[in-house]
Design a protein around this motif. Structure first.
Motif, mmCIF file in Angstrom:
data_model
loop_
_atom_site.group_PDB
_atom_site.id
_atom_site.type_symbol
_atom_site.label_atom_id
_atom_site.label_comp_id
_atom_site.label_asym_id
_atom_site.label_seq_id
_atom_site.Cartn_x
_atom_site.Cartn_y
_atom_site.Cartn_z
ATOM 1 N N SER A 26 -0.197 9.789 -3.543
ATOM 2 C CA SER A 26 -1.379 8.957 -3.334
ATOM 3 C C SER A 26 -2.539 9.831 -2.889
ATOM 4 O O SER A 26 -2.357 10.982 -2.492
ATOM 5 C CB SER A 26 -1.094 7.879 -2.287
ATOM 6 O OG SER A 26 -0.736 8.475 -1.045
ATOM 7 N N TRP A 27 -3.724 9.266 -2.955
ATOM 8 C CA TRP A 27 -4.928 9.975 -2.527
ATOM 9 C C TRP A 27 -5.892 8.994 -1.865
ATOM 10 O O TRP A 27 -5.825 7.778 -2.095
ATOM 11 C CB TRP A 27 -5.609 10.676 -3.697
ATOM 12 C CG TRP A 27 -5.993 9.724 -4.823
ATOM 13 C CD1 TRP A 27 -5.216 9.349 -5.875
ATOM 14 C CD2 TRP A 27 -7.228 9.016 -4.960
ATOM 15 N NE1 TRP A 27 -5.878 8.459 -6.680
ATOM 16 C CE2 TRP A 27 -7.134 8.238 -6.141
ATOM 17 C CE3 TRP A 27 -8.410 8.972 -4.223
ATOM 18 C CZ2 TRP A 27 -8.166 7.415 -6.587
ATOM 19 C CZ3 TRP A 27 -9.448 8.150 -4.672
ATOM 20 C CH2 TRP A 27 -9.328 7.394 -5.829
ATOM 21 N N MET A 28 -6.775 9.548 -1.048
ATOM 22 C CA MET A 28 -7.804 8.769 -0.366
ATOM 23 C C MET A 28 -9.021 9.648 -0.148
ATOM 24 O O MET A 28 -8.893 10.811 0.227
ATOM 25 C CB MET A 28 -7.277 8.249 0.984
ATOM 26 C CG MET A 28 -8.262 7.386 1.783
ATOM 27 S SD MET A 28 -9.460 8.341 2.777
ATOM 28 C CE MET A 28 -8.390 9.221 3.904
ATOM 29 N N THR A 70 0.802 -1.229 0.000
ATOM 30 C CA THR A 70 0.000 0.000 0.000
ATOM 31 C C THR A 70 0.831 1.274 0.000
ATOM 32 O O THR A 70 0.313 2.341 -0.317
ATOM 33 C CB THR A 70 -0.910 0.036 1.242
ATOM 34 O OG1 THR A 70 -0.090 0.093 2.420
ATOM 35 C CG2 THR A 70 -1.797 -1.201 1.296
ATOM 36 N N ALA A 113 -11.569 5.374 7.296
ATOM 37 C CA ALA A 113 -10.540 6.277 6.766
ATOM 38 C C ALA A 113 -9.395 6.504 7.742
ATOM 39 O O ALA A 113 -8.410 7.156 7.399
ATOM 40 C CB ALA A 113 -11.162 7.619 6.390
ATOM 41 N N GLU A 136 -9.104 4.634 -2.677
ATOM 42 C CA GLU A 136 -7.755 5.175 -2.576
ATOM 43 C C GLU A 136 -6.914 4.653 -3.725
ATOM 44 O O GLU A 136 -7.207 3.600 -4.305
ATOM 45 C CB GLU A 136 -7.114 4.790 -1.243
ATOM 46 C CG GLU A 136 -7.043 3.301 -0.994
ATOM 47 C CD GLU A 136 -6.490 2.946 0.368
ATOM 48 O OE1 GLU A 136 -5.858 3.823 0.991
ATOM 49 O OE2 GLU A 136 -6.678 1.808 0.810
ATOM 50 N N GLY A 138 -3.374 6.708 1.720
ATOM 51 C CA GLY A 138 -3.785 6.313 0.385
ATOM 52 C C GLY A 138 -2.802 5.329 -0.218
ATOM 53 O O GLY A 138 -1.600 5.386 0.051
ATOM 54 N N ASN A 139 -3.312 4.430 -1.016
ATOM 55 C CA ASN A 139 -2.499 3.379 -1.616
ATOM 56 C C ASN A 139 -1.646 3.959 -2.745
ATOM 57 O O ASN A 139 -2.175 4.551 -3.689
ATOM 58 C CB ASN A 139 -3.403 2.266 -2.149
ATOM 59 C CG ASN A 139 -2.647 0.997 -2.441
ATOM 60 O OD1 ASN A 139 -1.599 1.010 -3.059
ATOM 61 N ND2 ASN A 139 -3.207 -0.118 -1.988
ATOM 62 N N ARG A 184 -5.606 7.666 6.786
ATOM 63 C CA ARG A 184 -4.783 6.846 5.906
ATOM 64 C C ARG A 184 -4.192 7.719 4.794
ATOM 65 O O ARG A 184 -4.821 8.670 4.330
ATOM 66 C CB ARG A 184 -5.621 5.717 5.304
ATOM 67 C CG ARG A 184 -6.057 4.701 6.337
ATOM 68 C CD ARG A 184 -7.210 3.843 5.865
ATOM 69 N NE ARG A 184 -6.880 3.035 4.687
ATOM 70 C CZ ARG A 184 -7.668 2.069 4.232
ATOM 71 N NH1 ARG A 184 -8.818 1.798 4.841
ATOM 72 N NH2 ARG A 184 -7.316 1.375 3.172
#
Length: 838
Positions: A268-270, A35, A203, A254, A233-234, A231
């Protein structure tokens, strides 16, 4: 005090120091390969020269002052495969490594074991607990997992009742807790009047909780610190999850940011969202099932919706790495509770035909309508910049805006049209009110972490916070008759303030020897409405009696420049009305004294015992006053909290935490002995409503197999205090205003000493069963849980009434005293849901 100039000078000084004394070092980040999430508390060692380090909460590590040549580097953390690499250290050059670790499932062990062991060795701060998402989800809770409900099961954290997730920590009230989301202050972090917390558990990466004695980096609160970390984000692939429970649905997605063909940009994003849908289901059932079967006359005036409440929230986070030394992070939250009720009734003279009355020369039509719209919620945004100036010097700059708004808008409109042989008229009458409470917090903070050597870790920084408070109520009215308009508008309540807080802090973690460590700190604060500079020294000590046993202690002074105007004896804490400490009032102050002992066994069982004492000075307690008053000019005014009592308090207690970190059965047991007392003018020392003397919590998770988990939570505590009714009285008054010139009686209750008795003891046993199975390209998890398995009657409050009956023989009413009724909390309550991961 020019904080920004001071910080620039420190950057130049520390940068020069790190360059002047530079030697070879190896530094970088440890991340999960699947991740890209950082792995804290990983062990990084160079066995041939017996040197090593531990990664911090961001996964960052540095091993400095290394000799030139080839060295074997080993990275290990329980739950992940060991990483080995030969590295070459050239003269006067540093080596940067970004290491990815693959998960390796080892039965009975987890990353939590390694993290607790490293914290046991490295962490000096007392009263600190970190809950990851798994630990939060283990504890059965009301309908869905909730971080506040999980925290209430820890030693030292009390709840007022089942209907509130507010945190009462070691004698402190909820407004004395600093609640943050990715470092952003959240002022009213609850939904549905406190039953749910604001934060979506799916989250959350972890919850970092300090029950007391927190370091100089944190300030502005007297009680505790809770920082919810989202988190990241992956970074490798697009993944997501969805969760459906009895009252709400949640979804999370994510993935990696596009690189646009550049090796210098990656990230990354979530994003996660949640909404309750009980209003949708209940209103649809009412409209399509109930209403069609209702009598037409009743149906015509019936409302369209019967459950006009829902809440929703969104959490998002974006990380962007620019090269190897810079990272930008944007974090945001938006959530609202909505209670919207609308009513409309149309009528005309045509309706009178059914009653046998009709006049063709006369026509009348009209409409009554009303709207009650009540919304409250938070909106936060932050942007942070992390700059690795050198391997030993890291800069962080943080800008944030946090807004809370509470708004009630009520409007009533009466419209009519008349036509007759003699006249035609139009009439419209409208009235209503707007009630609002607004908070707008703008914060900027910058700090430097200097990893001076293996023995010193220095943090220095400043913070500036501007908070605008607005509270008001406006009455409005309008009348229009045949085009002639009259309006009325009056502000009957208005309070506004714009205080600012500034602070400079410095702290040093010093490993004085292999057995003794010390963390010293100083926070210097300034409040714009006061002429005083507030000094807040902090000190923490840790001494190892053996490899597995340590003594810890901390002392510190804390000030708070905000408070709330909540009734002191409230049973339900619906929301907080915040405002800055007035200029003519001293800042509330608290001193913390904490001493504890920790033991971590070879079988991964952590035992922690802590004793604490907290003093509170200059607190404000709201006086019960008349809400509505009429001025000398005859104007209506509302001033609900213009008078306060100066209040002192203290809290003391002892806590025991036993936590099992590995094996098929994991969890914790916590016991708290606590005593809190307050006093103010005219009232001697008394127990506040949230005081509980004894509390025992047991939380366990049993992995029956890889797919099936059974969880349970058991809570017992002594009852909260309340003021008893000890009798009744009847006062006779002259009713000379009455035509019969009669007398009438007014009954009231007699109350005993304030909070002198307690409710019966509280007991609740909750259970949960989860089954995980493959589903399409991911997994599906069913969960079923039951709250209050034994259906134990836990008393929320008491209602009283005069009890008696009329004697028809003597023609007299016979009083038989006061009758008491208990209002219960949560009964036996089963819930279920399903979660999907892809």
């Amino acid at each position: 005090m020019n904080h920004s100039r001071l910080l620039v000078q420190l950057i130049l000084l520390l940068s020069l120091s790190s360059l002047t004394f530079a030697q070879q070092n190896v530094h970088g980040f440890i991340r999960e390969n699947e991740t890209g999430e950082p792995l804290p508390y990983a062990n990084i060692i160079l066995p041939d020269i017996n040197r090593g380090a531990t990664s911090n909460v961001e996964g960052y590590f540095v091993i400095s002052d290394l000799p030139v040549g080839s060295h074997k580097l080993i990275v290990s953390i329980i739950g992940y495969s060991k990483y080995e690499e030969m590295i070459e250290l050239p003269a006067d050059l540093n080596v940067r490594l970004d290491i990815r670790l693959d998960q390796a499932i080892i039965e009975g062990q987890s990353i939590e074991v390694s993290a607790e062991r490293e914290k046991f060795k490295e962490l000096i701060s007392t009263s600190t607990v970190t809950l990851d998402r798994r630990a939060i989800e283990v504890a059965p809770s009301f309908v869905e997992a909730d971080v506040f409900r999980a925290l209430q099961l820890l030693p030292g954290v009390q709840s007022l009742n089942d209907f509130s997730s507010a945190l009462y920590v070691r004698g402190s009230t909820p407004d004395q807790n600093l609640i943050m989301l990715d470092g952003i202050t959240v002022y009213n972090p609850m939904h549905l009047g406190g039953i749910f917390s604001t934060f979506n558990t799916d989250a959350i990466k972890e919850a970092d909780f300090h029950a007391g004695g927190f370091p100089a980096q944190y300030g502005g609160r007297l009680g505790s610190i809770l920082n919810i970390v989202n988190r990241e984000g992956n970074t490798e692939e697009l993944t997501g999850s969805a969760n459906i429970s009895l009252i709400s649905s949640k979804a999370l997605v994510e993935g990696p940011l596009p690189t646009f063909g550049s090796d210098l940009l990656k990230g990354s994003w979530m994003i996660a969202g949640r909404r309750t849908y009980f209003d949708v289901i209940s209103n649809a059932f009412y409209r399509h099932i109930i209403l069609p079967r209702t009598d037409p006359d009743v149906r015509e005036g019936a409302p369209e919706n019967v459950f006009p409440y829902y809440f929703y929230d969104f959490q998002g986070k974006v990380n962007l790495d620019i090269g190897s030394d810079h990272r930008l992070t944007w974090s945001s939250f938006y959530g609202d509770d909505v209670l919207n009720w609308e009513y409309q009734d149309d009528y005309s003279s045509d309706d009178w035909e059914d009653d046998g009355w009709y006049d063709e020369d006369y026509y009348y039509e009209g409409r009554d309508s009303s709207v009650f719209d009540w919304r409250w919620g938070n909106f936060t945004n932050s942007l942070s910049w992390r700059w690795i100036i050198s391997p030993k010097l890291i800069s962080r700059t943080f800008m944030a805006n946090s807004r809370f708004r509470f708004a009630v808008d009520f409007d009533y409109v009466d419209e009519s049209f008349n036509r007759s042989a003699f006249d035609t008229s139009n009439y419209r009458s409208a009235y209503g009110f707007d009630l609002f409470d607004r908070i707008n917090d703008n914060t900027i903070e910058s700090n430097l972490t200097w990893l001076a050597n293996d023995d010193h870790n220095v943090l220095v920084g400043f913070q500036r916070k501007q908070v605008n408070f607005q509270l008001g109520m406006i009455l409005k009215a309008e009348e229009i008759y045949n085009g002639e308009k009259e309006t009325f508008r009056d502000t009957i309540m208005w309070m506004e303030s714009k205080p600012a807080e500034s602070a400079f802090y410095i702290q040093d973690q010093w490993d004085m020897s292999a057995l003794l460590s010390m963390q010293t700190g100083l926070r210097i604060a300034n409040y714009s409405l006061h002429d005083t500079t507030y000094f807040e020294p902090r000190l923490g000590l840790k001494y190892f009696l053996s490899e597995n046993v340590s003594l810890k202690g901390s002392v510190g002074r804390y000030h708070q420049f905000l408070t709330v105007a909540n009734p002191p004896d409230e049973n339900l804490r619906f929301l907080d009305i915040w405002f800055g400490i007035p200029g003519d009032r001293p800042a509330p102050r608290s001193d913390h004294y904490i001493f504890g002992i920790e033991y971590l066994s070879d079988s991964d069982i952590l035992v922690r015992t802590e004793a604490y004492f907290k003093s509170f000075d200059n607190l404000l307690t709201l006086k019960p006053t008349d809400l509505i008053a009429v001025t000398e000019e005859g104007q209506l005014r509302i001033d609900p909290f213009n008078e306060f009592w100066d209040t002192d308090a203290y809290a003391q207690g002892m806590e025991i935490l036993v936590k099992k970190l590995s094996g098929k059965i994991r969890g914790w047991a916590g016991y708290t002995y606590a005593q809190t007392k307050r006093k103010y003018e005219g009232q001697d020392w008394y127990f506040p409503k949230y005081d509980r003397t004894h509390t025992l919590n047991v939380v366990a998770d049993w992995a029956l197999n890889d797919a099936l988990h059974f969880s349970t939570a058991i809570t017992y505590s002594s009852g909260n205090p309340y003021t008893p009714v000890i009798g009744r009285t009847e006062t006779w008054q002259d009713g000379s205003w009455d035509l019969d010139n009669s007398w009438y009686g007014r009954e009231s209750f007699l109350y005993g000493k304030k909070h002198s008795v307690r409710y019966p003891g509280y007991f609740r046993w909750d259970v949960s069963l989860k089954k995980r199975q493959p589903f399409l390209n991911g997994h599906r998890e069913w969960y079923f849980q039951v709250l209050n398995v034994t259906n134990h009657l836990n008393v929320f409050s008491y209602l009283y009434r005069n009890h008696g009956e009329y004697n028809y023989r003597t023609y007299e009413y016979e009083n038989k005293g006061v009758q008491r009724f208990g209002i219960p909390m949560f009964p036996f309550l089963p819930t279920f849901g399903v979660k999907f991961e892809f």
